[in-house]
Design a protein around this motif. Structure first.
Motif, PDB file in Angstrom:
ATOM      1  N   TRP A 219       0.808  -1.192   0.062  1.00  0.00           N
ATOM      2  CA  TRP A 219       0.220   0.237  -0.095  1.00  0.00           C
ATOM      3  C   TRP A 219       0.921   1.100   0.072  1.00  0.00           C
ATOM      4  O   TRP A 219       0.686   2.237  -0.513  1.00  0.00           O
ATOM      5  N   LEU A 220       1.986   1.412   0.861  1.00  0.00           N
ATOM      6  CA  LEU A 220       2.688   2.394   1.000  1.00  0.00           C
ATOM      7  C   LEU A 220       3.443   2.621  -0.516  1.00  0.00           C
ATOM      8  O   LEU A 220       3.607   3.817  -0.963  1.00  0.00           O
ATOM      9  N   MET A 221       3.724   1.519  -1.137  1.00  0.00           N
ATOM     10  CA  MET A 221       4.379   1.946  -2.634  1.00  0.00           C
ATOM     11  C   MET A 221       3.315   2.440  -3.605  1.00  0.00           C
ATOM     12  O   MET A 221       3.609   3.309  -4.371  1.00  0.00           O
ATOM     13  N   LYS A 225       5.619   6.110  -1.272  1.00  0.00           N
ATOM     14  CA  LYS A 225       6.337   6.311  -0.481  1.00  0.00           C
ATOM     15  C   LYS A 225       7.589   5.179  -0.444  1.00  0.00           C
ATOM     16  O   LYS A 225       7.087   4.262   0.233  1.00  0.00           O
ATOM     17  N   GLU A 226       8.414   5.160  -1.285  1.00  0.00           N
ATOM     18  CA  GLU A 226       9.203   3.850  -1.480  1.00  0.00           C
ATOM     19  C   GLU A 226       9.982   3.697  -0.186  1.00  0.00           C
ATOM     20  O   GLU A 226      10.103   2.410   0.014  1.00  0.00           O
ATOM     21  N   GLU A 227      10.830   4.833   0.407  1.00  0.00           N
ATOM     22  CA  GLU A 227      11.575   4.470   1.438  1.00  0.00           C
ATOM     23  C   GLU A 227      10.756   4.048   2.693  1.00  0.00           C
ATOM     24  O   GLU A 227      11.127   2.936   3.100  1.00  0.00           O
ATOM     25  N   ALA A 228       9.239   4.365   2.913  1.00  0.00           N
ATOM     26  CA  ALA A 228       8.596   3.994   3.632  1.00  0.00           C
ATOM     27  C   ALA A 228       8.127   2.423   3.544  1.00  0.00           C
ATOM     28  O   ALA A 228       7.982   1.693   4.576  1.00  0.00           O
ATOM     29  N   ALA A 229       7.980   2.236   2.476  1.00  0.00           N
ATOM     30  CA  ALA A 229       7.616   0.792   2.109  1.00  0.00           C
ATOM     31  C   ALA A 229       8.752  -0.184   2.214  1.00  0.00           C
ATOM     32  O   ALA A 229       8.764  -1.351   2.845  1.00  0.00           O
ATOM     33  N   LYS A 230      10.045   0.386   2.009  1.00  0.00           N
ATOM     34  CA  LYS A 230      11.102  -0.581   2.169  1.00  0.00           C
ATOM     35  C   LYS A 230      11.404  -0.826   3.874  1.00  0.00           C
ATOM     36  O   LYS A 230      11.614  -1.874   3.985  1.00  0.00           O
ATOM     37  N   SER A 231      11.091   0.460   4.524  1.00  0.00           N
ATOM     38  CA  SER A 231      11.185   0.257   5.926  1.00  0.00           C
ATOM     39  C   SER A 231      10.161  -0.746   6.596  1.00  0.00           C
ATOM     40  O   SER A 231      10.328  -1.487   7.435  1.00  0.00           O
ATOM     41  N   ALA A 232       9.163  -0.688   5.914  1.00  0.00           N
ATOM     42  CA  ALA A 232       7.680  -1.197   6.600  1.00  0.00           C
ATOM     43  C   ALA A 232       7.992  -3.104   6.072  1.00  0.00           C
ATOM     44  O   ALA A 232       7.799  -3.845   6.864  1.00  0.00           O
ATOM     45  N   LEU A 233       8.679  -3.033   4.884  1.00  0.00           N
ATOM     46  CA  LEU A 233       8.955  -4.791   4.554  1.00  0.00           C
ATOM     47  C   LEU A 233      10.039  -5.037   5.570  1.00  0.00           C
ATOM     48  O   LEU A 233       9.975  -6.202   5.859  1.00  0.00           O
ATOM     49  N   PHE A 250      11.983  -6.811  -2.358  1.00  0.00           N
ATOM     50  CA  PHE A 250      11.557  -5.450  -2.575  1.00  0.00           C
ATOM     51  C   PHE A 250      11.445  -5.007  -3.982  1.00  0.00           C
ATOM     52  O   PHE A 250      10.846  -4.293  -4.317  1.00  0.00           O
ATOM     53  N   ASN A 251      12.620  -5.520  -4.649  1.00  0.00           N
ATOM     54  CA  ASN A 251      12.685  -5.086  -6.228  1.00  0.00           C
ATOM     55  C   ASN A 251      11.423  -5.632  -6.749  1.00  0.00           C
ATOM     56  O   ASN A 251      10.784  -4.940  -7.941  1.00  0.00           O
ATOM     57  N   GLU A 252      10.934  -6.870  -6.415  1.00  0.00           N
ATOM     58  CA  GLU A 252       9.846  -7.138  -7.420  1.00  0.00           C
ATOM     59  C   GLU A 252       8.459  -6.522  -6.970  1.00  0.00           C
ATOM     60  O   GLU A 252       7.776  -6.176  -7.825  1.00  0.00           O
ATOM     61  N   ILE A 253       8.284  -5.948  -5.517  1.00  0.00           N
ATOM     62  CA  ILE A 253       7.309  -5.157  -5.459  1.00  0.00           C
ATOM     63  C   ILE A 253       7.286  -3.887  -6.100  1.00  0.00           C
ATOM     64  O   ILE A 253       6.402  -3.386  -6.496  1.00  0.00           O
ATOM     65  N   ARG A 254       8.471  -3.298  -5.834  1.00  0.00           N
ATOM     66  CA  ARG A 254       8.659  -1.830  -6.552  1.00  0.00           C
ATOM     67  C   ARG A 254       8.516  -1.749  -7.854  1.00  0.00           C
ATOM     68  O   ARG A 254       7.626  -0.881  -8.342  1.00  0.00           O
ATOM     69  N   ILE A 255       9.163  -2.531  -8.626  1.00  0.00           N
ATOM     70  CA  ILE A 255       9.021  -2.588 -10.145  1.00  0.00           C
ATOM     71  C   ILE A 255       7.692  -2.883 -10.495  1.00  0.00           C
ATOM     72  O   ILE A 255       7.068  -2.201 -11.431  1.00  0.00           O
TER      73      ILE A 255
END
Length: 525
Positions: A219-221, A225-233, A250-255
């Motif tokens: 959801w953050l992604m 909010k990429e950095e927040a998403a990474k921190s949450a993961l 994380f790369n799978e989720i981000r892309i």
């Protein structure tokens, strides 16, 4: 359909121990389902409580016993379901702006308000209003919790976490039935007010725990909010997870999320879910989630105590507790096989067995209506129905949440859940006409109708439901985008998603080598 080599791009270790932290977080989030099971058991028992009937029922001059008007019975049971329908439709817009955790907190607030009204009122109008508000609360508890677990749990553990979810629901039913049994002989309003007070327990525990849990990284992604998403993961994964594994996931989720959002940037999500390839995903999500209302579980669950009591079964409250315990047994049994069996196979066995159970107690009541033997047979098959229904039910919820993409998940899941609750409402609202002696008085013969609906579900699952066991949400997205037929999902190799993970792993390895070389140079200097 038995587990084999799954061609998954999931970069994480496929065990439980490596993900104990996330398992614990998801288990607490699924406490929300406790409320749903609790309501089904409690309210079904109220219909046979003299203490409740003295306040909201009437004294039957013919039998000399306290009874309840079928219309009042329908409204008390069905208004909660209507509330869940309305609440589920609001999940998408609310979640898009405020996220999953705030949805659960809001559900808690509504739960507290509705429960306080139910405990304090003796007015039917106020009771109806509180049941509606409670329905919105329960709908949000269920939907937000399931969406959160779908997005937070590792792909290979989503099945187990939904088994835990169903276990929490079954425990709620057991607690509700047990508390009802302990208070049902009380003559005053405390007979139902004491059970209602239990509604405060689970939401309080969850509300406190959520302050220490992260928001959904997916959801953050979607919020950019990429950095927040990474921190949450990172907070959802164990500290000892390797950097390569974490970066690959994380790369799978981000892309994948960026690609999904670019395709729908500036578009109305309520419309997008019905367009292009998303239409198939939406329809499948709605269909599999609506299995819950289409197999006859609504009337069996909420009217078990009333039905047994009306059928002349002695110790109806005790048998009701036994039936709910069978549900918990089914949930626990499914947790042991979900890692080994395909989800389609579990659903096929579940709907097939549920249909046969409905047919069995319908035939029994046709052959020997009102007899002791028929009553015992009905109890046995209701227990078996509950076992098989609860054993497959969590995976219908699970697959319904896996099919939509990250950007549309809350909207699609909300609509699917709303339609399921609408179907539940229809089942709960019409059931008294069939089983109540003051109306048609069919009793267990009502099962004939639901045998036919389960047969339809079996055929639909066989031909239309894709297999998603151990697949990441990003893999599932890739398969739908590639328009893969349902029967080929299991063997399809997701090359794009795997490339995302491999790219992150290679980048991590390169960075590690560069870091070591820099350290060596520094030491030489």
């Amino acid at each position: 359909m038995v587990a084999g080599a799954v061609l998954s791009a999931n970069p994480l270790k496929l065990d439980i121990r490596s993900h104990k932290k996330c398992v614990g977080i998801c288990a607490v989030v699924t406490i929300a389902s406790f409320q749903y099971g609790l309501d089904y058991a409690l309210v079904g028992g109220f219909m046979a409580m003299p203490g409740f009937l003295r306040v909201f029922g009437y004294l039957d001059p013919v039998s000399g016993k306290w009874a309840i008007d079928p219309t009042v019975q329908q409204l008390i049971s069905s208004l909660m379901t209507i509330g869940t329908f309305v609440g589920s439709l609001l999940v998408g817009p609310f979640s898009s702006r405020f996220g999953r955790r705030h949805g659960l907190w809001s559900a808690t607030l509504m739960n507290f308000i509705a429960t306080a009204i139910m405990i304090g009122t003796t007015n039917l109008g106020a009771l109806y209003f509180s049941r509606f508000i409670l329905g919105i609360s329960v709908g949000w508890f269920l939907t937000f919790a399931q969406v959160y677990v779908n997005e937070a749990a590792p792909a290979h553990l989503r099945g187990i976490m939904f088994a835990v979810y169903q276990s929490q629901l079954s425990i709620g039913s057991i607690v509700g039935a047990a508390v009802d049994r302990g208070t049902h002989l009380m003559e005053g309003p405390e007979a139902y007010r004491i059970p209602l007070a239990v509604f405060f327990v689970a939401p309080t525990i969850q509300t406190i725990a959520l302050f220490f849990f992260p928001e959904s990284p997916r959801w953050l992604m979607t919020q950019g909010k990429e950095e927040a998403a990474k921190s949450a993961l990172r907070r959802l994964r164990n500290k000892n997870i390797s950097t390569a594994e974490f970066e690959a996931e994380f790369n799978e989720i981000r892309i994948s999320t960026h690609e999904q959002m670019e395709q729908r940037h500036g578009k109305h999500l309520w419309l997008e879910m019905w367009r292009g390839r998303d239409r198939r995903r939406t329809l499948l999500s709605i269909a599999i989630i609506c299995f819950h209302c289409a197999n006859g579980s609504s009337w069996v669950n909420i009217y078990t105590t009333y039905f047994l009591n009306a059928a002349g079964v002695t110790e109806a409250f005790s048998y009701s507790v036994m039936v709910t315990c069978m549900g918990l047994t089914g949930a626990l049994a499914s947790a042991f096989v979900v890692r080994r069996l395909d989800r389609r196979l579990i659903v096929l066995i579940g709907v097939g067995a549920c249909g046969l159970c409905q047919l069995a107690f319908a035939i029994t009541w046709t052959v020997a209506p009102g007899s002791v033997a028929a009553a015992k047979c009905v109890i046995a098959f209701i227990s078996l129905f509950t076992f098989f229904y609860v054993a497959y039910a969590p995976y219908a919820w699970l697959m319904g949440g896996e099919y939509p993409n990250n950007h549309l998940r809350a909207h699609t899941y909300g609509v699917a859940t709303a339609l399921n609750f609408l179907g539940n409402w229809l089942g709960v609202f019409t059931a008294p006409y069939f089983i109540n002696p003051a109306s048609l008085g069919w009793n267990a013969k009502y099962g004939y109708i639901w045998f036919g609906s389960n047969a339809i579900l079996f055929v639909f699952t066989w031909f239309c439901i894709p297999e998603t066991r151990d697949r990441t949400l990003e893999e599932i997205h890739e398969m739908f985008e590639a328009n893969v037929p349902a029967r080929k999902f299991k063997s399809y190799v997701c090359t794009s998603t795997r490339a995302m993970a491999d790219a992150a792993i290679k980048e991590t390895e390169v960075n590690s080598v560069v870091h070591k070389e820099n350290v060596v140079r520094t030491e030489k200097v």
